[in-house]
Design a protein around this motif. Structure first.
Motif, PDB file in Angstrom:
ATOM      1  N   GLN A  82       0.818  -1.215   0.000  1.00 24.13           N
ATOM      2  CA  GLN A  82       0.000   0.000   0.000  1.00 24.13           C
ATOM      3  C   GLN A  82       0.852   1.265   0.000  1.00 24.13           C
ATOM      4  OE1 GLN A  82      -3.460   0.101   2.602  1.00 24.13           O
ATOM      5  NE2 GLN A  82      -3.464  -2.149   2.765  1.00 24.13           N
ATOM      6  N   PRO A  83       1.951   1.326   0.788  1.00 19.24           N
ATOM      7  CA  PRO A  83       2.805   2.521   0.732  1.00 19.24           C
ATOM      8  C   PRO A  83       3.359   2.779  -0.668  1.00 19.24           C
ATOM      9  CG  PRO A  83       3.312   1.247   2.684  1.00 19.24           C
ATOM     10  CD  PRO A  83       2.380   0.407   1.864  1.00 19.24           C
ATOM     11  N   ALA A  84       3.688   1.701  -1.401  1.00 18.66           N
ATOM     12  CA  ALA A  84       4.199   1.867  -2.763  1.00 18.66           C
ATOM     13  C   ALA A  84       3.118   2.444  -3.672  1.00 18.66           C
ATOM     14  CB  ALA A  84       4.687   0.532  -3.304  1.00 18.66           C
ATOM     15  N   SER A 103       0.567   4.400  -2.674  1.00 21.13           N
ATOM     16  CA  SER A 103       0.383   5.808  -2.276  1.00 21.13           C
ATOM     17  C   SER A 103       1.513   6.675  -2.818  1.00 21.13           C
ATOM     18  CB  SER A 103       0.330   5.920  -0.754  1.00 21.13           C
ATOM     19  OG  SER A 103      -0.765   5.192  -0.238  1.00 21.13           O
ATOM     20  N   LYS A 104       2.740   6.159  -2.756  1.00 18.34           N
ATOM     21  CA  LYS A 104       3.889   6.914  -3.250  1.00 18.34           C
ATOM     22  C   LYS A 104       3.785   7.146  -4.758  1.00 18.34           C
ATOM     23  CE  LYS A 104       8.955   6.833  -3.265  1.00 18.34           C
ATOM     24  NZ  LYS A 104      10.163   6.051  -2.862  1.00 18.34           N
ATOM     25  N   ALA A 105       3.341   6.135  -5.497  1.00 16.63           N
ATOM     26  CA  ALA A 105       3.205   6.253  -6.945  1.00 16.63           C
ATOM     27  C   ALA A 105       2.149   7.288  -7.316  1.00 16.63           C
ATOM     28  CB  ALA A 105       2.852   4.897  -7.554  1.00 16.63           C
ATOM     29  N   SER A 160       1.128   9.829  -5.463  1.00 13.30           N
ATOM     30  CA  SER A 160       1.655  11.147  -5.099  1.00 13.30           C
ATOM     31  C   SER A 160       2.639  11.648  -6.151  1.00 13.30           C
ATOM     32  CB  SER A 160       2.341  11.088  -3.731  1.00 13.30           C
ATOM     33  OG  SER A 160       1.407  10.747  -2.724  1.00 13.30           O
ATOM     34  N   ARG A 161       3.459  10.748  -6.641  1.00 14.70           N
ATOM     35  CA  ARG A 161       4.440  11.149  -7.657  1.00 14.70           C
ATOM     36  C   ARG A 161       3.748  11.573  -8.950  1.00 14.70           C
ATOM     37  NH1 ARG A 161       9.448   7.412  -9.895  1.00 14.70           N
ATOM     38  NH2 ARG A 161      10.261   8.966 -11.380  1.00 14.70           N
ATOM     39  N   GLN A 166       2.277  14.949  -8.488  1.00 18.50           N
ATOM     40  CA  GLN A 166       3.324  15.975  -8.557  1.00 18.50           C
ATOM     41  C   GLN A 166       3.748  16.234 -10.004  1.00 18.50           C
ATOM     42  OE1 GLN A 166       6.511  14.596  -6.062  1.00 18.50           O
ATOM     43  NE2 GLN A 166       5.328  14.787  -4.163  1.00 18.50           N
TER      44      GLN A 166
END
Length: 314
Positions: free
Chosen positions: A36-38, A40-42, A44-45, A48
């Protein structure tokens, strides 16, 4: 650098589409087999990179923003197109779907190519075949410009850019009816056993037109042997030469194997020559240093056998 960025963006868009479909991070993580963190990070990126918010997050999951909806419709269509393309390729591979263009003269097409095509189409019913009936020189030109994949041609001196794979030897001969020869002897006061030079010199010699490679080959032979025809008749196809010879219109220059039945039945007779016309080769040709399509490879394997003469030469 651009290729790396494109690959990374495709991965981000894949994650984005999956999250939009699942409507929550945990479901997307399970579908993609990543954490899940991966996920969320994707996301967000990607936000951006695009300088916009794509999802509204809540305890119940995520919801696309207006900008996210616009992007999702476009990206989903793109991934659907990719999937359809993959499915079409898979179907082509499973069914052997393809296209093959072959160039050959009408004579070689009828007497040589057709038997190979009959076998090939039975074994590969999903390969579409285009046939261009034209002279050898035109076939060579079309292979060089990419309009024709494979050519069935007579060996000649204009094949620098081609790889030539001999198929068989052919023999040119002069034929006529027995009645034509008998009448010619009487009309031209020929001796009882005239030479071919004397016969042709008093006859109507029927040849293919001057743009044909066979005609040019025969012209060289006649020039070397010093044989001159009484008069010449030019036609556009060997079938016409054979038909005209059967009618007793003159002496025709034809390929022996194409009149095998007529010679055996005695419908036509072959003139004995003091110097036989040298045999020549016909075969299939492909453009050098050009990758073979699956359809081309299958056809050549069908002609020469898998792992046979053709496979050993490429």
């Amino acid at each position: 650098q651009k290729e790396v960025c494109m690959e990374q963006n495709l991965n981000l868009y894949h994650i984005f589409v999956t999250v939009a479909r699942c409507k929550n991070i945990s479901g997307a993580a399970r579908a993609l087999y990543i954490s899940q963190p991966a996920i969320s990070k994707a996301i967000s990126r990607l936000e951006q990179n695009l300088n916009t918010t794509l999802f509204l997050r809540s305890s119940r999951g995520v919801k696309l923003t207006e900008a996210g909806e616009i992007l999702y419709r476009q990206v989903e269509s793109a991934f659907l197109a990719i999937n359809q393309g993959e499915q079409q390729l898979k179907k082509m591979q499973e069914l052997g779907i393809g296209h093959l263009s072959i160039g050959a003269s009408s004579t070689l097409c009828k007497y040589v190519l057709l038997p190979y095509l009959r076998t090939f189409t039975e074994e590969n019913p999903h390969i579409q075949i285009s046939i261009s009936c034209q002279s050898t020189y035109q076939t060579v030109q079309e292979m060089e410009n990419g309009s024709v994949d494979i050519g069935l041609i007579g060996e000649n001196d204009q094949m620098d850019k081609l790889s030539f794979y001999p198929l068989q030897e052919i023999e040119d001969i002069f034929v006529c009816t027995g009645s034509y020869l008998g009448n010619l002897k009487e009309r031209a006061n020929l001796p009882d056993s005239p030479t071919a030079r004397e016969i042709i010199g008093a006859s109507t010699l029927m040849l293919l037109d001057k743009g044909n490679i066979t005609r040019q080959y025969i012209d060289k032979y006649l020039a070397v042997e010093g044989i001159l025809a009484g008069q010449a008749l030019e036609v556009t196809s060997m079938d016409l030469l054979i038909d005209f010879a059967r009618l007793g219109l003159g002496i025709a220059c034809v390929i022996r194997s194409f009149v095998k039945r007529e010679l055996e039945e005695g419908t036509l007779i072959s003139l004995p020559l003091e110097a036989e016309i040298p045999k020549r080769r016909i075969g299939f040709a492909v453009l050098k240093n050009t990758p073979l399509s699956p359809a081309m490879q299958k056809f050549m394997d069908s002609v020469f056998g898998p792992g046979g003469k053709f496979a050993g030469l490429v």
